[in-house]
Design an enzyme around this catalytic site. Sequence first.
Site, PDB file in Angstrom:
ATOM      1  N   TYR A  17       0.792  -1.397   0.007  1.00 30.72           N
ATOM      2  CA  TYR A  17      -0.092   0.179  -0.048  1.00 30.72           C
ATOM      3  C   TYR A  17       0.778   1.251  -0.061  1.00 30.72           C
ATOM      4  CZ  TYR A  17      -3.259  -3.508   1.349  1.00 30.72           C
ATOM      5  OH  TYR A  17      -4.095  -4.591   1.353  1.00 30.72           O
ATOM      6  N   TYR A 148     -11.631  -6.954   7.604  1.00 29.25           N
ATOM      7  CA  TYR A 148     -10.468  -7.276   6.628  1.00 29.25           C
ATOM      8  C   TYR A 148     -10.358  -8.470   6.446  1.00 29.25           C
ATOM      9  CZ  TYR A 148      -6.133  -7.192   4.144  1.00 29.25           C
ATOM     10  OH  TYR A 148      -5.101  -7.628   3.374  1.00 29.25           O
ATOM     11  N   ASP A 257     -12.539 -16.005  10.246  1.00 31.94           N
ATOM     12  CA  ASP A 257     -11.225 -15.814   9.689  1.00 31.94           C
ATOM     13  C   ASP A 257     -10.413 -15.353  10.938  1.00 31.94           C
ATOM     14  OD1 ASP A 257      -8.816 -14.522   8.777  1.00 31.94           O
ATOM     15  OD2 ASP A 257      -9.672 -13.193   7.356  1.00 31.94           O
ATOM     16  N   LYS A 286      -0.641 -16.231   8.977  1.00 33.18           N
ATOM     17  CA  LYS A 286       0.055 -15.310   9.890  1.00 33.18           C
ATOM     18  C   LYS A 286       1.018 -16.136  10.826  1.00 33.18           C
ATOM     19  CE  LYS A 286      -1.772 -10.770   9.042  1.00 33.18           C
ATOM     20  NZ  LYS A 286      -2.940 -10.654   8.588  1.00 33.18           N
TER      21      LYS A 286
HETATM   22  C1  LIG Z   1      -3.587 -10.613   7.024  1.00 31.79           C
HETATM   23  C2  LIG Z   1      -5.101 -10.995   7.264  1.00 31.79           C
HETATM   24  C3  LIG Z   1      -5.446 -11.877   5.978  1.00 31.79           C
HETATM   25  C4  LIG Z   1      -4.765 -11.825   4.654  1.00 31.79           C
HETATM   26  O1  LIG Z   1      -3.510 -12.719   4.712  1.00 31.79           O
HETATM   27  P1  LIG Z   1      -2.267 -12.637   3.769  1.00 31.79           P
HETATM   28  O2  LIG Z   1      -1.293 -13.703   4.053  1.00 31.79           O
HETATM   29  O3  LIG Z   1      -1.856 -11.249   3.711  1.00 31.79           O
HETATM   30  O4  LIG Z   1      -2.925 -12.779   2.313  1.00 31.79           O
HETATM   31  C5  LIG Z   1      -6.955 -12.068   5.905  1.00 31.79           C
HETATM   32  N1  LIG Z   1      -7.522 -11.951   7.120  1.00 31.79           N
HETATM   33  C6  LIG Z   1      -7.132 -11.432   8.090  1.00 31.79           C
HETATM   34  C7  LIG Z   1      -8.067 -11.236   9.161  1.00 31.79           C
HETATM   35  C8  LIG Z   1      -5.860 -10.925   8.347  1.00 31.79           C
HETATM   36  O5  LIG Z   1      -5.439 -10.217   9.150  1.00 31.79           O
END
Ligand SMILES: *Cc1c(COP(=O)(O)O)cnc(C)c1O
Length: 438
Positions: A17, A148, A257, A286
């Site tokens: 970004y 997100y 997520d 992550k």
């Molecule tokens: C970072 C993140 C993503 C995306 O993961 P990437 O490995 O960057 O593609 C999706 N959902 C959440 C909640 C995140 O924090």
Amino acid sequence: MSRDLISRDRGLLWHPYAPLDGDAPYAVHGASGTRLSLGAADGTQFEAVDAMSSWWSAVHGYRHPALDRALLDQAGRFSHVMFGGLTHEPAVQLAERLVALAPEGLDHVFFADSGSVSVEVALKLAVQYQQGCGRPERTQFLALRGGYHGDTFAAMSVCDPVDGMHAAFPSLVARQRFLPRPPAARLVGGELVADPAEVAAWIGILEETVGRHRDELAAIIVEPVLQGAGGMHVYAPAALAAARRVASENGLLLICDEIATGFGRTGKLFASEWAGVAPDIMCVGKALTGGYLTLAAMLCSAGVAAVITGSPLRTLLHGPTFMANPLACAVACASLELLASAGWQEQVARIGAGLADALAPAAGLAAVRDFRVLGAVGVVELSAPVNVPAVTRAALEHGVWVRPFRNLIYTMPPYISTSQDIAAIGAGIHAAVAQVHG
Ligand SMILES: *Cc1c(COP(=O)(O)O)cnc(C)c1O
């Protein structure tokens, strides 16, 4: 050395970004434990405590001997093989470990190469599930404002429709349905407490929206209890519990997520535990490899998987080249082992208590609107947007690496952080905000 590297980078490489000719990055010369050795474009060198865990991922810090060893051992066997028609010990072992740790009922695993891709796979799975149930018209998703879920197109479509990147790709981002952000919650005596009237009103909107649109909806997707990149918003577990109930009552799947929240960050192994619920589909990423390599996973329930297997296609329509990369899986196994052996609960509880103390002085500054802590996450919210380059530099001058966004300066330190590291992070953030924003 830093100066030369940074000048070669600028104009050549895009950073997340950021414009090609944006603010100069800092050069990393080394990373060990909780420390980063950085150099600035003007040649200044910094030894900084890492307050970011490289975006939630490096939970055991850098160059951890057990993780280094797992990576090198696997490299000595084989670094990668295709997953089409082949399998290997690291993948099977990691899947077994994830199923054992995950909320009840999540029995099947799909490995993806990034968090965003695992979200794509989760969304595909939900649509295929509805097709398999004879409801092919259910192709939309219900998501939360302020959420997100990643940067690929389907993941973007369930991100916040205003703060996300929808406007840049008007005809390409699928139109989804959104609920307001669930009501904010605060930690009081180890419990997340919210205003019951606000929660009841939000649940009313949830029920009404699902009641009206359920025949178009495949699933509800949420970041459980803590919305990360969309604003570091901690919300009422009762809202998540209601989403679970309403999804079940209406034939929708619930997708949690946990890419940012998973593996203990919020004080529970998975944040959905705050509401005592298990999703039908869960994404993790992550911290999965302790920040060593890119790897994510989608887990789903036996019931969902059975519908796919029983459908005419029989398969989940995805299969990345680097699926279940053995190096990444081997490091992830070692990272999960470390979480258990190092006692993540005590680590996270200690960091949370430390952050509550260390960030409290910043709350007294005129520029600061709010500060909050959940698990090993601390957030200082300003009334106005953060001057990111100035605050970053000022914090570095105080020995701390932060990466603020919008009006937020936040930290999610490695779990190995000492009490001194946490105190340094609090003092660095306080000093930087005081210096730059008053
Ligand atoms: C970072 C993140 C993503 C995306 O993961 P990437 O490995 O960057 O593609 C999706 N959902 C959440 C909640 C995140 O924090």
